[in-house]
Enzyme design. Structure first.
Site, PDB file in Angstrom:
ATOM      1  N   LYS A  15       0.866  -1.197   0.000  1.00  0.00           N
ATOM      2  CA  LYS A  15       0.000   0.000   0.000  1.00  0.00           C
ATOM      3  C   LYS A  15       0.890   1.231   0.000  1.00  0.00           C
ATOM      4  CE  LYS A  15      -0.033   2.204   3.392  1.00  0.00           C
ATOM      5  NZ  LYS A  15       0.095   2.988   4.624  1.00  0.00           N
ATOM      6  N   ASP A 142      -5.304   0.508   8.423  1.00  0.00           N
ATOM      7  CA  ASP A 142      -5.119   0.335   6.977  1.00  0.00           C
ATOM      8  C   ASP A 142      -5.744  -0.945   6.434  1.00  0.00           C
ATOM      9  OD1 ASP A 142      -3.748   2.668   6.427  1.00  0.00           O
ATOM     10  OD2 ASP A 142      -1.771   1.788   6.745  1.00  0.00           O
TER      11      ASP A 142
HETATM   12  O1  C5P Z   1      -4.397   1.189  13.447  1.00  0.00           O
HETATM   13  P1  C5P Z   1      -2.910   0.997  13.552  1.00  0.00           P
HETATM   14  O2  C5P Z   1      -2.550  -0.218  14.370  1.00  0.00           O
HETATM   15  O3  C5P Z   1      -2.221   1.019  12.231  1.00  0.00           O
HETATM   16  O4  C5P Z   1      -2.373   2.260  14.338  1.00  0.00           O
HETATM   17  C1  C5P Z   1      -1.125   2.296  14.973  1.00  0.00           C
HETATM   18  C2  C5P Z   1      -1.023   3.586  15.787  1.00  0.00           C
HETATM   19  O5  C5P Z   1      -0.920   4.706  14.895  1.00  0.00           O
HETATM   20  C3  C5P Z   1      -2.235   3.886  16.634  1.00  0.00           C
HETATM   21  O6  C5P Z   1      -2.135   3.282  17.904  1.00  0.00           O
HETATM   22  C4  C5P Z   1      -2.195   5.410  16.747  1.00  0.00           C
HETATM   23  O7  C5P Z   1      -1.255   5.798  17.710  1.00  0.00           O
HETATM   24  C5  C5P Z   1      -1.660   5.826  15.395  1.00  0.00           C
HETATM   25  N1  C5P Z   1      -2.725   6.158  14.430  1.00  0.00           N
HETATM   26  C6  C5P Z   1      -3.429   7.358  14.580  1.00  0.00           C
HETATM   27  N2  C5P Z   1      -4.409   7.676  13.693  1.00  0.00           N
HETATM   28  C7  C5P Z   1      -4.702   6.876  12.648  1.00  0.00           C
HETATM   29  C8  C5P Z   1      -3.993   5.671  12.460  1.00  0.00           C
HETATM   30  C9  C5P Z   1      -3.011   5.341  13.370  1.00  0.00           C
HETATM   31  O8  C5P Z   1      -3.174   8.116  15.527  1.00  0.00           O
HETATM   32  N3  C5P Z   1      -5.672   7.233  11.795  1.00  0.00           N
END
Ligand code: C5P
Length: 289
Positions: A15, A142
């Protein structure tokens, strides 16, 4: 419902965020995003086979990096889908890990989404799209995008998805300078940002040059905080630019960066030169698919 005895093979494409604007932190702790997301013709590969109980085998150039991870996203995805379908996750999944880990090109999310797609087929499930999307959301921001794996406009924390047809199959070179960075740490280090609701969607049927022009109106808000944590990202972007890219940018929370190239030949030559000059970097010529 009987298990399909033939193995199912699934591709988990990388991605790439062509741009990524970050808005305010929401009450659930995630940031609101706006991003144009594309998928490449390079990625991980999964094979699903029948088994008595769930197991995950790892191979490929980056398989070793996941060996110590107890609760891989693939296992989580398989268990979540099995629970929804009211069955046990009785499969062996073999992951060929071609993409660098923790690198901003969605490797873990792509693998989780490919697991959902592959098991839907392997178990011959008829789960509605909304339910599959809801499972994807619980696995990571994602994962819903990776479930679709087509060019899309992303909003919300990642769950808002609108397909965007008509981008050219533009040549890219993906470069990871051999380091993983934590998405959480990069978001925590974010100070200034464009914010959301500003970006224009790309016009249909853009040429590669027009796509390069489109980059002028947007950026990756996570690039600055990522470069502070990992200065080698700046060196990576400069090296790609020095090899003839029309545009360069970091994807996601990094550290993988990409260059957009005018044609395949220039991209292939740039990839060969970058790999030669930086033997410890991961360099891949790709195309938007
Ligand atoms: O959802 P994912 O596991 O990829 O997110 C990892 C971290 O990235 C989250 O715990 C958060 O701190 C940050 N994040 C965020 N806003 C998003 C996606 C991710 O703050 N839209």
């Amino acid at each position: 419902m009987s298990a399909n005895p033939d193995p199912v093979r699934v591709f988990a494409p990388a991605k790439i965020n062509l741009f990524l604007h970050v808005g305010d932190r929401r009450s659930d702790g995630f940031h609101a995003l706006e991003s144009l997301v594309v998928f490449a013709d390079v990625g991980d590969e999964l094979m699903i086979e029948p088994a008595k109980e769930f197991s995950l085998a790892l191979n490929g150039p980056f398989g070793i990096k996941l060996a110590d991870e107890q609760d891989n996203l693939i296992a989580k995805a398989a268990r979540a889908l099995a629970a929804k379908a009211g069955r046990t996750p009785d499969v062996k999944i073999t992951l060929t890990k071609n993409l660098p880990v923790a690198s901003g090109i969605g490797g873990g999310s792509a693998d989780a989404a490919a697991t959902l797609r592959g098991l839907m087929q392997f178990w011959n499930l008829k789960i509605p799209n909304e339910d599959l999307h809801a499972i994807a959301e619980t696995l990571g921001s994602d994962v819903p995008a990776c479930l679709l794996s087509e060019t899309l406009w992303m909003t919300g924390r990642g769950e808002g998805i609108e397909p965007i047809p008509g981008l050219p199959p533009a040549p890219l070179v993906l470069v990871n300078p051999g380091i993983g960075v934590s998405t959480r740490d990069i978001f925590a280090n974010l100070k200034d940002r464009v914010g959301i609701g500003q970006a224009a969607k790309p016009k249909p049927d853009l040429s590669i040059l027009a796509l390069a022009d489109y980059f002028k109106s947007n950026r990756n808000d996570l690039e600055k905080p990522a470069r502070q944590i990992a200065p080698v990202i700046g060196e990576t972007l400069s090296a790609i630019a020095a090899n003839g890219a029309l545009r360069t940018r970091m994807s996601g929370s990094g550290a993988t960066c990409f260059g957009l190239f005018a044609d395949d030949k220039t991209a292939e030559e740039a990839a060969a030169k970058l790999a030669n000059d930086h033997p410890t970097w991961w360099v891949k010529k790709a195309r938007i698919q």
